[in-house]
Design a protein around this motif. Structure first.
Motif, PDB file in Angstrom:
ATOM      1  N   LEU A 195     -47.698  19.380  26.554  1.00 26.57           N
ATOM      2  CA  LEU A 195     -46.741  18.279  26.703  1.00 26.57           C
ATOM      3  C   LEU A 195     -45.286  18.730  26.569  1.00 26.57           C
ATOM      4  CD1 LEU A 195     -48.691  15.723  24.475  1.00 26.57           C
ATOM      5  CD2 LEU A 195     -48.768  15.937  26.978  1.00 26.57           C
ATOM      6  N   HIS A 196     -45.074  20.032  26.304  1.00 31.49           N
ATOM      7  CA  HIS A 196     -43.731  20.596  26.159  1.00 31.49           C
ATOM      8  C   HIS A 196     -42.940  19.903  25.052  1.00 31.49           C
ATOM      9  CE1 HIS A 196     -44.737  22.602  29.878  1.00 31.49           C
ATOM     10  NE2 HIS A 196     -44.907  21.441  30.486  1.00 31.49           N
ATOM     11  N   GLN A 197     -43.653  19.585  23.956  1.00 33.77           N
ATOM     12  CA  GLN A 197     -43.019  18.956  22.795  1.00 33.77           C
ATOM     13  C   GLN A 197     -42.632  20.056  21.806  1.00 33.77           C
ATOM     14  OE1 GLN A 197     -46.139  16.284  21.524  1.00 33.77           O
ATOM     15  NE2 GLN A 197     -45.525  14.679  22.957  1.00 33.77           N
ATOM     16  N   ALA A 198     -41.388  20.496  21.896  1.00 40.75           N
ATOM     17  CA  ALA A 198     -40.918  21.588  21.042  1.00 40.75           C
ATOM     18  C   ALA A 198     -40.736  21.111  19.603  1.00 40.75           C
ATOM     19  CB  ALA A 198     -39.609  22.142  21.586  1.00 40.75           C
ATOM     20  N   LEU A 199     -40.971  22.013  18.657  1.00 42.68           N
ATOM     21  CA  LEU A 199     -40.803  21.712  17.244  1.00 42.68           C
ATOM     22  C   LEU A 199     -39.512  22.337  16.731  1.00 42.68           C
ATOM     23  CD1 LEU A 199     -44.360  22.406  15.781  1.00 42.68           C
ATOM     24  CD2 LEU A 199     -43.311  20.172  16.143  1.00 42.68           C
ATOM     25  N   SER A 200     -38.799  21.603  15.888  1.00 50.54           N
ATOM     26  CA  SER A 200     -37.665  22.194  15.189  1.00 50.54           C
ATOM     27  C   SER A 200     -38.203  22.996  14.011  1.00 50.54           C
ATOM     28  CB  SER A 200     -36.725  21.095  14.689  1.00 50.54           C
ATOM     29  OG  SER A 200     -37.360  20.324  13.669  1.00 50.54           O
ATOM     30  N   ALA A 201     -37.340  23.781  13.402  1.00 50.90           N
ATOM     31  CA  ALA A 201     -37.756  24.565  12.233  1.00 50.90           C
ATOM     32  C   ALA A 201     -38.205  23.640  11.101  1.00 50.90           C
ATOM     33  CB  ALA A 201     -36.604  25.450  11.767  1.00 50.90           C
ATOM     34  N   ALA A 202     -37.499  22.517  10.936  1.00 49.96           N
ATOM     35  CA  ALA A 202     -37.863  21.561   9.889  1.00 49.96           C
ATOM     36  C   ALA A 202     -39.227  20.934  10.161  1.00 49.96           C
ATOM     37  CB  ALA A 202     -36.795  20.467   9.785  1.00 49.96           C
ATOM     38  N   ASP A 203     -39.494  20.628  11.436  1.00 47.17           N
ATOM     39  CA  ASP A 203     -40.791  20.058  11.790  1.00 47.17           C
ATOM     40  C   ASP A 203     -41.916  21.045  11.505  1.00 47.17           C
ATOM     41  OD1 ASP A 203     -39.626  17.713  12.634  1.00 47.17           O
ATOM     42  OD2 ASP A 203     -39.548  18.304  14.744  1.00 47.17           O
ATOM     43  N   ALA A 204     -41.704  22.313  11.879  1.00 45.18           N
ATOM     44  CA  ALA A 204     -42.719  23.334  11.649  1.00 45.18           C
ATOM     45  C   ALA A 204     -42.982  23.509  10.150  1.00 45.18           C
ATOM     46  CB  ALA A 204     -42.277  24.656  12.261  1.00 45.18           C
ATOM     47  N   LEU A 205     -41.931  23.493   9.349  1.00 43.52           N
ATOM     48  CA  LEU A 205     -42.086  23.610   7.904  1.00 43.52           C
ATOM     49  C   LEU A 205     -42.823  22.402   7.347  1.00 43.52           C
ATOM     50  CD1 LEU A 205     -41.576  25.025   5.227  1.00 43.52           C
ATOM     51  CD2 LEU A 205     -39.296  23.947   5.163  1.00 43.52           C
ATOM     52  N   ALA A 206     -42.492  21.217   7.860  1.00 42.96           N
ATOM     53  CA  ALA A 206     -43.151  19.991   7.399  1.00 42.96           C
ATOM     54  C   ALA A 206     -44.649  20.042   7.657  1.00 42.96           C
ATOM     55  CB  ALA A 206     -42.532  18.781   8.101  1.00 42.96           C
ATOM     56  N   ILE A 207     -45.026  20.467   8.859  1.00 42.12           N
ATOM     57  CA  ILE A 207     -46.444  20.564   9.203  1.00 42.12           C
ATOM     58  C   ILE A 207     -47.129  21.602   8.325  1.00 42.12           C
ATOM     59  CG2 ILE A 207     -48.047  21.281  11.024  1.00 42.12           C
ATOM     60  CD1 ILE A 207     -46.113  19.980  13.032  1.00 42.12           C
ATOM     61  N   ALA A 208     -46.451  22.736   8.081  1.00 46.66           N
ATOM     62  CA  ALA A 208     -47.021  23.774   7.228  1.00 46.66           C
ATOM     63  C   ALA A 208     -47.254  23.261   5.808  1.00 46.66           C
ATOM     64  CB  ALA A 208     -46.095  24.986   7.205  1.00 46.66           C
ATOM     65  N   LEU A 209     -46.347  22.449   5.288  1.00 45.47           N
ATOM     66  CA  LEU A 209     -46.498  21.904   3.939  1.00 45.47           C
ATOM     67  C   LEU A 209     -47.687  20.955   3.857  1.00 45.47           C
ATOM     68  CD1 LEU A 209     -42.767  21.218   2.945  1.00 45.47           C
ATOM     69  CD2 LEU A 209     -44.294  22.980   2.013  1.00 45.47           C
ATOM     70  N   VAL A 210     -47.854  20.115   4.879  1.00 49.92           N
ATOM     71  CA  VAL A 210     -48.977  19.167   4.871  1.00 49.92           C
ATOM     72  C   VAL A 210     -50.305  19.908   5.025  1.00 49.92           C
ATOM     73  CG1 VAL A 210     -50.048  17.222   6.078  1.00 49.92           C
ATOM     74  CG2 VAL A 210     -47.587  17.239   5.694  1.00 49.92           C
ATOM     75  N   VAL A 211     -50.323  20.937   5.872  1.00 54.61           N
ATOM     76  CA  VAL A 211     -51.526  21.762   6.013  1.00 54.61           C
ATOM     77  C   VAL A 211     -51.866  22.429   4.677  1.00 54.61           C
ATOM     78  CG1 VAL A 211     -52.449  23.870   7.054  1.00 54.61           C
ATOM     79  CG2 VAL A 211     -51.315  22.173   8.495  1.00 54.61           C
ATOM     80  N   ALA A 212     -50.850  22.989   4.002  1.00 51.71           N
ATOM     81  CA  ALA A 212     -51.077  23.634   2.704  1.00 51.71           C
ATOM     82  C   ALA A 212     -51.582  22.635   1.672  1.00 51.71           C
ATOM     83  CB  ALA A 212     -49.781  24.289   2.225  1.00 51.71           C
ATOM     84  N   ALA A 213     -51.015  21.431   1.678  1.00 51.53           N
ATOM     85  CA  ALA A 213     -51.450  20.397   0.734  1.00 51.53           C
ATOM     86  C   ALA A 213     -52.897  19.996   0.991  1.00 51.53           C
ATOM     87  CB  ALA A 213     -50.540  19.178   0.845  1.00 51.53           C
ATOM     88  N   SER A 214     -53.257  19.864   2.255  1.00 57.37           N
ATOM     89  CA  SER A 214     -54.625  19.496   2.610  1.00 57.37           C
ATOM     90  C   SER A 214     -55.606  20.582   2.185  1.00 57.37           C
ATOM     91  CB  SER A 214     -54.723  19.257   4.121  1.00 57.37           C
ATOM     92  OG  SER A 214     -56.021  18.845   4.480  1.00 57.37           O
ATOM     93  N   MET A 215     -55.263  21.843   2.463  1.00 59.86           N
ATOM     94  CA  MET A 215     -56.121  22.957   2.046  1.00 59.86           C
ATOM     95  C   MET A 215     -56.246  23.015   0.519  1.00 59.86           C
ATOM     96  SD  MET A 215     -55.146  26.155   4.512  1.00 59.86           S
ATOM     97  CE  MET A 215     -55.720  26.220   6.209  1.00 59.86           C
ATOM     98  N   GLY A 216     -55.133  22.816  -0.169  1.00 59.96           N
ATOM     99  CA  GLY A 216     -55.158  22.857  -1.625  1.00 59.96           C
ATOM    100  C   GLY A 216     -56.040  21.775  -2.209  1.00 59.96           C
ATOM    101  N   ALA A 217     -55.953  20.569  -1.644  1.00 60.43           N
ATOM    102  CA  ALA A 217     -56.783  19.465  -2.128  1.00 60.43           C
ATOM    103  C   ALA A 217     -58.263  19.752  -1.897  1.00 60.43           C
ATOM    104  CB  ALA A 217     -56.381  18.169  -1.431  1.00 60.43           C
ATOM    105  N   VAL A 218     -58.568  20.312  -0.738  1.00 63.73           N
ATOM    106  CA  VAL A 218     -59.958  20.667  -0.429  1.00 63.73           C
ATOM    107  C   VAL A 218     -60.476  21.707  -1.413  1.00 63.73           C
ATOM    108  CG1 VAL A 218     -61.426  21.881   1.231  1.00 63.73           C
ATOM    109  CG2 VAL A 218     -59.931  20.043   2.013  1.00 63.73           C
ATOM    110  N   ARG A 219     -59.701  22.767  -1.628  1.00 59.97           N
ATOM    111  CA  ARG A 219     -60.140  23.824  -2.523  1.00 59.97           C
ATOM    112  C   ARG A 219     -60.284  23.329  -3.969  1.00 59.97           C
ATOM    113  NH1 ARG A 219     -63.001  26.921  -0.197  1.00 59.97           N
ATOM    114  NH2 ARG A 219     -62.894  28.279  -2.029  1.00 59.97           N
ATOM    115  N   THR A 220     -59.401  22.426  -4.379  1.00 66.00           N
ATOM    116  CA  THR A 220     -59.506  21.853  -5.725  1.00 66.00           C
ATOM    117  C   THR A 220     -60.799  21.086  -5.892  1.00 66.00           C
ATOM    118  OG1 THR A 220     -57.095  21.682  -5.940  1.00 66.00           O
ATOM    119  CG2 THR A 220     -58.430  20.282  -7.368  1.00 66.00           C
ATOM    120  N   GLN A 221     -61.156  20.295  -4.861  1.00 58.76           N
ATOM    121  CA  GLN A 221     -62.375  19.521  -4.922  1.00 58.76           C
ATOM    122  C   GLN A 221     -63.602  20.432  -4.909  1.00 58.76           C
ATOM    123  OE1 GLN A 221     -62.336  16.499  -5.583  1.00 58.76           O
ATOM    124  NE2 GLN A 221     -64.347  15.664  -5.126  1.00 58.76           N
ATOM    125  N   VAL A 222     -63.517  21.525  -4.161  1.00 64.29           N
ATOM    126  CA  VAL A 222     -64.614  22.491  -4.128  1.00 64.29           C
ATOM    127  C   VAL A 222     -64.814  23.106  -5.510  1.00 64.29           C
ATOM    128  CG1 VAL A 222     -65.355  24.719  -3.217  1.00 64.29           C
ATOM    129  CG2 VAL A 222     -64.358  23.041  -1.684  1.00 64.29           C
TER     130      VAL A 222
END
Length: 313
Positions: free
Chosen positions: A280-307
């Motif tokens: 779709l040619h939807q470019a990400l800004s640096a802030a957007d990329a960081l935001a997505i990385a933080l949410v991915v890290a939070a999701s992984m952390g929550a999963v690992r904590t529950q495990v």
């Protein structure tokens, strides 16, 4: 009853909820350390998100709700033909579970497609994944999960640029609503997986979702739903976003531990952002990329904590 999960995205947050994890634990697994099942999960994630990108391309033809209807109806037809679920021998509670599962499935898809019609795909999936993440925090009741929730909140603030008006507040609200429905979906997907054998529950729930979405699609798109080229795109979306990833994930879950699967599913926002950029040619800004990385890290952390919590019991 079968312990094999009969859900379209059954283990998206498999260990976010104990009963969802239990529904997955009975599947036989071999060679969980092999790269093969990991590749299947990644391929499933790519299929889902690139399917969503194709859906965005189809929206000018049939609208967001029209595309949802095509996806669910065509996916239901394929699954009903392949699975041929039995209709007899099920209790009223079984049918109530399927009805709730199908309703959540329809609501999740309708809200999500309304969202990606207004905001970038990566941002929509990032906001949507907050629903399962919130569910994980709630059921875990551990202090460390407040850290993951805070990390996700920082990511959302970055993504919104300090205000959701940058993203289109309506689109952001739809994505958050889709996330809430995803959390409901996780609960009833696990219950459906225990009540119905193989993929029967999924096929029946998909049919329920298709019937619920049909009036909305007809109102929005009308006769456009019958245009052959539009049906072709809808079939592509149904196969890429429902049938193919579900099949790949079922194969992966036979050889991959559910916790590992759930961690891999936490990569969905990043995969979605990649699909949005490439298709779709939807470019990400640096802030957007960081935001997505933080949410991915939070999701992984929550999963690992529950495990870790489950393993300590």
């Amino acid at each position: 009853m079968s312990s094999t999960p009969s859900t379209e995205r059954a283990a998206a947050c498999a260990v976010a909820l104990p009963e969802a994890s239990a529904a997955l634990e009975g599947a036989p697994r071999r060679g969980s350390g092999a790269l093969g099942p990991v590749a299947l999960v990644v391929a499933g994630g790519l299929s889902v998100q690139f399917g969503a990108a194709v859906a965005v391309l189809a929206m000018p033809r049939a609208g967001a709700l029209g595309v949802v209807t095509l996806r669910l109806v065509l996916a239901a037809v394929v699954l009903l033909v392949v699975c041929r679920p039995g209709l007899r021998g099920h209790s009223r509670a079984d049918w109530g579970t399927v009805l709730a599962f199908g309703t959540a499935l329809a609501g999740m898809n309708m809200l999500f497609y309304q969202s990606v019609d207004r905001i970038p795909l990566g941002a929509a999936v990032t906001l949507e994944v907050l629903g399962p993440l919130a569910l994980s925090v709630i059921v875990s009741r551990r202090l460390i999960n407040l850290v993951w929730a805070g990390l996700a909140f920082v990511g959302v603030v970055l993504l919104s640029g300090g205000g959701f008006d940058r993203l289109d507040p309506v689109g952001a609200a739809y994505a958050l609503g889709a996330g809430a429905m995803w959390a409901v979906y996780i609960v009833f997907s696990a219950r459906t997986g225990r009540r119905f054998p193989q993929a029967d529950g999924l096929a029946l729930a998909m049919a329920v979702g298709a019937l619920l979405s049909l009036p909305f699609g007809i109102v929005e798109a009308g006769g456009k739903l019958l245009v052959p080229s539009t049906i072709g795109l809808g079939l592509g979306v149904a196969l890429m976003s429902s049938v193919l990833p579900y099949t790949l994930e079922l194969l992966a879950l036979r050889r991959l531990p559910a916790p590992t699967f759930a961690v891999l599913m936490s990569l969905e926002p990043a995969i979605a952002a990649t699909a949005g950029f490439l298709v779709l040619h939807q470019a990400l800004s640096a802030a957007d990329a960081l935001a997505i990385a933080l949410v991915v890290a939070a999701s992984m952390g929550a999963v690992r904590t529950q495990v870790g919590r489950a393993g300590a019991k």
